[in-house]
Design a protein around this motif. Structure first.
Motif, PDB file in Angstrom:
ATOM      1  N   THR A 116       1.098  -1.253  -0.144  1.00 13.85           N
ATOM      2  CA  THR A 116       0.586   0.234  -0.598  1.00 13.85           C
ATOM      3  C   THR A 116       0.891   1.603   0.136  1.00 13.85           C
ATOM      4  O   THR A 116       1.797   1.218   0.567  1.00 13.85           O
ATOM      5  CB  THR A 116      -1.250  -0.277   1.390  1.00 13.85           C
ATOM      6  OG1 THR A 116      -1.486  -0.869   1.394  1.00 13.85           O
ATOM      7  CG2 THR A 116      -1.901   1.513   1.923  1.00 13.85           C
ATOM      8  N   LEU A 117       0.079   2.593  -0.659  1.00 14.95           N
ATOM      9  CA  LEU A 117       1.011   3.356  -0.777  1.00 14.95           C
ATOM     10  C   LEU A 117       1.812   3.690   0.555  1.00 14.95           C
ATOM     11  O   LEU A 117       0.315   3.861   1.813  1.00 14.95           O
ATOM     12  CB  LEU A 117       0.139   4.905  -1.570  1.00 14.95           C
ATOM     13  CG  LEU A 117       0.230   4.993  -3.326  1.00 14.95           C
ATOM     14  CD1 LEU A 117      -0.586   6.084  -3.178  1.00 14.95           C
ATOM     15  CD2 LEU A 117       1.836   5.127  -3.672  1.00 14.95           C
ATOM     16  N   SER A 142       0.264  10.612  -5.537  1.00 15.47           N
ATOM     17  CA  SER A 142      -0.759   9.587  -5.905  1.00 15.47           C
ATOM     18  C   SER A 142      -0.111   9.282  -7.184  1.00 15.47           C
ATOM     19  O   SER A 142       0.422   9.799  -8.234  1.00 15.47           O
ATOM     20  CB  SER A 142      -2.094  10.187  -6.014  1.00 15.47           C
ATOM     21  OG  SER A 142      -1.937  11.493  -7.232  1.00 15.47           O
ATOM     22  N   VAL A 183      -5.475  -0.074 -11.372  1.00 15.41           N
ATOM     23  CA  VAL A 183      -5.086   1.617  -9.950  1.00 15.41           C
ATOM     24  C   VAL A 183      -5.682   0.586  -8.954  1.00 15.41           C
ATOM     25  O   VAL A 183      -4.273   1.158  -7.979  1.00 15.41           O
ATOM     26  CB  VAL A 183      -6.376   2.200 -10.550  1.00 15.41           C
ATOM     27  CG1 VAL A 183      -6.241   3.242  -9.224  1.00 15.41           C
ATOM     28  CG2 VAL A 183      -6.150   2.419 -12.053  1.00 15.41           C
ATOM     29  N   TYR A 233      -1.892   1.250  -5.996  1.00 12.75           N
ATOM     30  CA  TYR A 233      -2.782   2.368  -4.680  1.00 12.75           C
ATOM     31  C   TYR A 233      -2.488   1.736  -3.876  1.00 12.75           C
ATOM     32  O   TYR A 233      -2.395   1.462  -2.162  1.00 12.75           O
ATOM     33  CB  TYR A 233      -3.972   3.081  -4.728  1.00 12.75           C
ATOM     34  CG  TYR A 233      -4.201   4.402  -5.689  1.00 12.75           C
ATOM     35  CD1 TYR A 233      -4.019   5.349  -4.732  1.00 12.75           C
ATOM     36  CD2 TYR A 233      -4.211   4.612  -6.883  1.00 12.75           C
ATOM     37  CE1 TYR A 233      -4.391   6.729  -5.579  1.00 12.75           C
ATOM     38  CE2 TYR A 233      -4.555   5.165  -7.842  1.00 12.75           C
ATOM     39  CZ  TYR A 233      -4.553   6.945  -6.724  1.00 12.75           C
ATOM     40  OH  TYR A 233      -4.091   7.906  -6.760  1.00 12.75           O
ATOM     41  N   ALA A 268      -4.674  -0.596  -3.334  1.00 17.85           N
ATOM     42  CA  ALA A 268      -6.257  -0.817  -1.681  1.00 17.85           C
ATOM     43  C   ALA A 268      -6.313  -1.962  -1.527  1.00 17.85           C
ATOM     44  O   ALA A 268      -6.131  -3.273  -2.080  1.00 17.85           O
ATOM     45  CB  ALA A 268      -7.310  -0.150  -3.131  1.00 17.85           C
ATOM     46  N   TYR A 286      -7.693   7.159   0.613  1.00 19.27           N
ATOM     47  CA  TYR A 286      -6.180   7.870   0.676  1.00 19.27           C
ATOM     48  C   TYR A 286      -6.374   9.199   0.446  1.00 19.27           C
ATOM     49  O   TYR A 286      -7.056  10.074  -0.749  1.00 19.27           O
ATOM     50  CB  TYR A 286      -5.614   7.403  -0.948  1.00 19.27           C
ATOM     51  CG  TYR A 286      -5.261   6.434  -0.917  1.00 19.27           C
ATOM     52  CD1 TYR A 286      -4.431   5.245  -0.787  1.00 19.27           C
ATOM     53  CD2 TYR A 286      -6.605   4.963  -1.252  1.00 19.27           C
ATOM     54  CE1 TYR A 286      -3.870   3.856  -0.839  1.00 19.27           C
ATOM     55  CE2 TYR A 286      -6.058   3.427  -1.417  1.00 19.27           C
ATOM     56  CZ  TYR A 286      -4.848   3.350  -1.262  1.00 19.27           C
ATOM     57  OH  TYR A 286      -4.885   2.211  -0.800  1.00 19.27           O
ATOM     58  N   ARG A 329      -0.404  16.627  -4.365  1.00 19.69           N
ATOM     59  CA  ARG A 329      -0.561  14.937  -4.344  1.00 19.69           C
ATOM     60  C   ARG A 329       0.504  13.803  -3.468  1.00 19.69           C
ATOM     61  O   ARG A 329       0.583  13.256  -3.881  1.00 19.69           O
ATOM     62  CB  ARG A 329      -0.774  14.616  -5.898  1.00 19.69           C
ATOM     63  CG  ARG A 329      -1.866  15.288  -6.091  1.00 19.69           C
ATOM     64  CD  ARG A 329      -2.817  15.379  -5.817  1.00 19.69           C
ATOM     65  NE  ARG A 329      -3.943  16.049  -6.407  1.00 19.69           N
ATOM     66  CZ  ARG A 329      -4.670  17.532  -5.465  1.00 19.69           C
ATOM     67  NH1 ARG A 329      -4.319  17.191  -4.660  1.00 19.69           N
ATOM     68  NH2 ARG A 329      -5.606  17.876  -6.469  1.00 19.69           N
ATOM     69  N   LEU A 387       0.436  11.497  -0.386  1.00 22.65           N
ATOM     70  CA  LEU A 387      -0.374  11.120   0.981  1.00 22.65           C
ATOM     71  C   LEU A 387      -0.420  11.797   2.516  1.00 22.65           C
ATOM     72  O   LEU A 387       0.920  11.507   2.718  1.00 22.65           O
ATOM     73  CB  LEU A 387       0.084   9.625   0.661  1.00 22.65           C
ATOM     74  CG  LEU A 387      -1.495   8.675   1.575  1.00 22.65           C
ATOM     75  CD1 LEU A 387      -2.772   9.007   0.869  1.00 22.65           C
ATOM     76  CD2 LEU A 387      -0.317   6.968   1.341  1.00 22.65           C
ATOM     77  N   THR A 417      -4.190   7.890   4.890  1.00 27.66           N
ATOM     78  CA  THR A 417      -4.609   6.080   4.220  1.00 27.66           C
ATOM     79  C   THR A 417      -5.197   5.319   5.412  1.00 27.66           C
ATOM     80  O   THR A 417      -5.223   5.487   6.601  1.00 27.66           O
ATOM     81  CB  THR A 417      -3.347   5.638   3.619  1.00 27.66           C
ATOM     82  OG1 THR A 417      -4.150   4.523   3.041  1.00 27.66           O
ATOM     83  CG2 THR A 417      -2.326   4.788   4.643  1.00 27.66           C
TER      84      THR A 417
END
Length: 193
Positions: A4-5, A11, A108, A112, A114, A121, A127, A129, A132
Protein backbone atom coordinates in the motif's frame (compact mmCIF):
# COMPACT_ATOMS: atom_id res chain seq x y z
CA UNK A 1 8.43 -2.41 -0.90
CA UNK A 2 5.07 -2.08 0.85
CA UNK A 3 1.93 -3.15 -0.95
CA UNK A 4 0.00 0.00 0.00
CA UNK A 5 1.13 3.57 -0.71
CA UNK A 6 3.12 5.03 2.15
CA UNK A 7 2.69 8.47 3.71
CA UNK A 8 4.51 11.04 1.57
CA UNK A 9 4.26 9.05 -1.67
CA UNK A 10 2.66 10.65 -4.72
CA UNK A 11 -0.75 9.67 -6.02
CA UNK A 12 -0.50 7.28 -8.97
CA UNK A 13 -2.14 8.44 -12.17
CA UNK A 14 -5.25 6.81 -13.58
CA UNK A 15 -7.47 7.09 -16.63
CA UNK A 16 -10.79 5.46 -15.89
CA UNK A 17 -14.38 5.59 -17.11
CA UNK A 18 -16.90 7.15 -14.77
CA UNK A 19 -20.56 6.46 -14.32
CA UNK A 20 -21.06 9.89 -15.97
CA UNK A 21 -19.88 8.37 -19.27
CA UNK A 22 -16.59 10.35 -19.35
CA UNK A 23 -12.98 9.31 -18.83
CA UNK A 24 -11.22 10.81 -15.80
CA UNK A 25 -7.53 11.07 -14.95
CA UNK A 26 -5.55 12.48 -12.04
CA UNK A 27 -4.92 15.77 -13.85
CA UNK A 28 -8.67 16.44 -13.96
CA UNK A 29 -8.39 17.34 -10.28
CA UNK A 30 -5.42 19.73 -10.51
CA UNK A 31 -7.58 22.60 -9.25
CA UNK A 32 -8.49 20.79 -6.04
CA UNK A 33 -6.49 21.71 -2.93
CA UNK A 34 -6.99 18.22 -1.57
CA UNK A 35 -7.88 14.96 -3.29
CA UNK A 36 -9.61 12.03 -1.61
CA UNK A 37 -9.39 8.79 -3.57
CA UNK A 38 -11.28 5.88 -2.10
CA UNK A 39 -11.81 2.32 -3.19
CA UNK A 40 -15.43 1.31 -2.90
CA UNK A 41 -18.00 -0.93 -4.56
CA UNK A 42 -21.71 -1.64 -4.86
CA UNK A 43 -22.31 -4.66 -2.63
CA UNK A 44 -20.06 -4.51 0.46
CA UNK A 45 -22.02 -4.03 3.73
CA UNK A 46 -19.23 -1.82 5.09
CA UNK A 47 -19.57 0.49 2.07
CA UNK A 48 -23.36 0.48 2.20
CA UNK A 49 -23.30 1.03 5.96
CA UNK A 50 -21.05 4.08 5.77
CA UNK A 51 -21.99 5.69 2.44
CA UNK A 52 -24.19 8.32 4.06
CA UNK A 53 -21.44 9.33 6.50
CA UNK A 54 -19.03 9.52 3.55
CA UNK A 55 -21.62 11.65 1.74
CA UNK A 56 -21.88 14.02 4.71
CA UNK A 57 -18.09 14.26 4.93
CA UNK A 58 -17.84 14.97 1.20
CA UNK A 59 -20.58 17.61 1.33
CA UNK A 60 -18.79 19.28 4.25
CA UNK A 61 -15.40 19.46 2.54
CA UNK A 62 -16.14 19.85 -1.19
CA UNK A 63 -16.90 23.58 -0.70
CA UNK A 64 -13.45 23.88 0.93
CA UNK A 65 -11.63 22.69 -2.19
CA UNK A 66 -11.58 18.94 -1.58
CA UNK A 67 -12.35 16.59 -4.50
CA UNK A 68 -13.70 13.09 -3.88
CA UNK A 69 -13.21 10.18 -6.28
CA UNK A 70 -14.62 6.71 -5.64
CA UNK A 71 -13.10 3.81 -7.56
CA UNK A 72 -14.63 0.36 -7.93
CA UNK A 73 -11.93 -2.22 -8.71
CA UNK A 74 -13.91 -5.32 -7.75
CA UNK A 75 -14.23 -8.12 -10.26
CA UNK A 76 -17.84 -8.48 -11.43
CA UNK A 77 -17.02 -12.16 -11.94
CA UNK A 78 -16.84 -12.44 -8.14
CA UNK A 79 -19.87 -10.24 -7.43
CA UNK A 80 -22.01 -9.45 -10.45
CA UNK A 81 -23.47 -6.48 -8.55
CA UNK A 82 -20.09 -4.76 -8.89
CA UNK A 83 -20.38 -4.46 -12.68
CA UNK A 84 -20.17 -1.06 -14.39
CA UNK A 85 -23.87 -1.29 -15.28
CA UNK A 86 -24.76 -1.64 -11.60
CA UNK A 87 -22.42 1.24 -10.73
CA UNK A 88 -24.40 3.49 -13.07
CA UNK A 89 -27.66 2.32 -11.52
CA UNK A 90 -26.35 2.94 -8.00
CA UNK A 91 -25.24 6.48 -8.81
CA UNK A 92 -28.56 7.21 -10.51
CA UNK A 93 -30.37 6.04 -7.38
CA UNK A 94 -28.22 7.64 -4.67
CA UNK A 95 -26.67 10.62 -6.48
CA UNK A 96 -23.50 10.58 -4.38
CA UNK A 97 -21.45 13.81 -4.53
CA UNK A 98 -18.32 12.11 -5.86
CA UNK A 99 -17.19 10.77 -9.20
CA UNK A 100 -17.52 7.00 -9.39
CA UNK A 101 -14.90 5.36 -11.60
CA UNK A 102 -14.50 1.79 -12.85
CA UNK A 103 -11.09 0.08 -12.63
CA UNK A 104 -11.82 -2.97 -14.81
CA UNK A 105 -8.16 -4.05 -15.08
CA UNK A 106 -7.57 -3.60 -11.33
CA UNK A 107 -4.29 -1.83 -12.21
CA UNK A 108 -5.26 1.26 -10.24
CA UNK A 109 -6.11 -0.82 -7.16
CA UNK A 110 -2.67 -2.43 -7.44
CA UNK A 111 -0.99 0.97 -7.93
CA UNK A 112 -2.53 2.37 -4.77
CA UNK A 113 -2.38 -0.89 -2.85
CA UNK A 114 -6.09 -0.92 -2.08
CA UNK A 115 -6.83 -3.44 0.65
CA UNK A 116 -10.52 -3.17 1.39
CA UNK A 117 -13.77 -1.47 0.51
CA UNK A 118 -13.86 1.22 1.63
CA UNK A 119 -10.18 2.28 1.74
CA UNK A 120 -9.45 6.02 1.76
CA UNK A 121 -6.39 7.95 0.57
CA UNK A 122 -6.02 11.69 1.23
CA UNK A 123 -3.54 13.66 -0.90
CA UNK A 124 -2.41 17.24 -0.30
CA UNK A 125 -2.05 19.97 -2.94
CA UNK A 126 1.23 18.40 -4.13
CA UNK A 127 -0.61 15.05 -4.32
CA UNK A 128 1.46 13.54 -1.57
CA UNK A 129 -0.29 11.03 0.67
CA UNK A 130 -1.10 12.46 4.10
CA UNK A 131 -3.71 9.93 5.31
CA UNK A 132 -4.65 6.36 4.44
CA UNK A 133 -7.03 3.88 6.00
CA UNK A 134 -10.60 3.80 7.24
CA UNK A 135 -13.23 6.50 6.97
CA UNK A 136 -14.81 5.74 10.34
CA UNK A 137 -14.22 3.17 13.08
CA UNK A 138 -17.51 1.32 12.57
CA UNK A 139 -18.43 1.54 8.88
CA UNK A 140 -20.89 -1.34 8.94
CA UNK A 141 -22.99 0.32 11.66
CA UNK A 142 -22.23 4.03 11.81
CA UNK A 143 -24.73 4.39 14.66
CA UNK A 144 -21.98 2.84 16.79
CA UNK A 145 -19.03 4.81 15.39
CA UNK A 146 -16.93 6.86 17.79
CA UNK A 147 -14.51 8.56 15.37
CA UNK A 148 -14.54 9.84 11.79
CA UNK A 149 -10.86 9.56 10.87
CA UNK A 150 -11.42 10.95 7.38
CA UNK A 151 -13.12 14.08 8.72
CA UNK A 152 -10.37 14.52 11.32
CA UNK A 153 -7.59 14.21 8.72
CA UNK A 154 -9.25 16.67 6.34
CA UNK A 155 -9.95 19.15 9.15
CA UNK A 156 -6.31 19.10 10.27
CA UNK A 157 -4.92 19.26 6.74
CA UNK A 158 -7.04 22.25 5.75
CA UNK A 159 -6.06 24.00 8.99
CA UNK A 160 -2.39 23.56 8.09
CA UNK A 161 -1.83 21.20 11.00
CA UNK A 162 -0.04 17.84 10.97
CA UNK A 163 -2.31 14.83 10.74
CA UNK A 164 -2.61 13.39 14.24
CA UNK A 165 -3.41 9.88 12.97
CA UNK A 166 -2.08 9.55 9.41
CA UNK A 167 -2.51 5.76 9.14
CA UNK A 168 -5.35 3.50 10.24
CA UNK A 169 -6.34 0.04 9.08
CA UNK A 170 -9.16 0.13 6.55
CA UNK A 171 -12.24 -1.77 7.73
CA UNK A 172 -14.34 -3.59 5.15
CA UNK A 173 -14.50 -6.35 2.58
CA UNK A 174 -11.30 -7.20 0.76
CA UNK A 175 -10.98 -6.11 -2.86
CA UNK A 176 -12.41 -8.87 -5.09
CA UNK A 177 -9.48 -9.79 -7.33
CA UNK A 178 -10.14 -11.25 -10.77
CA UNK A 179 -9.80 -15.03 -10.95
CA UNK A 180 -9.32 -15.41 -7.20
CA UNK A 181 -11.43 -16.66 -4.33
CA UNK A 182 -13.69 -13.95 -2.90
CA UNK A 183 -11.55 -13.73 0.26
CA UNK A 184 -8.10 -13.86 -1.41
CA UNK A 185 -5.62 -11.05 -0.85
CA UNK A 186 -2.17 -10.60 -2.45
CA UNK A 187 0.62 -12.19 -0.40
CA UNK A 188 2.27 -8.82 0.28
CA UNK A 189 -0.99 -7.15 1.32
CA UNK A 190 -1.12 -6.70 5.08
CA UNK A 191 -2.57 -4.50 7.79
CA UNK A 192 -1.14 -0.98 7.77
CA UNK A 193 -0.58 -0.97 11.54
Amino acid sequence: MAFTLQIGQKSPDFNLPGTDGAMHSLSDFDDADVLVVFFTCNHCPYVIGSDEVTRATAEKFIPQGVAFVGINSNSPNTYEEDSYHHMVERMDKYKFPWLYLHDATQDVARGYGALRTPHFYVFDKDRKLVYTGRGVDNPRDTGKMTVNDLDNALTELLAGQPITTPVTNPIGCNVKWEGKDAHWMPADACDLL
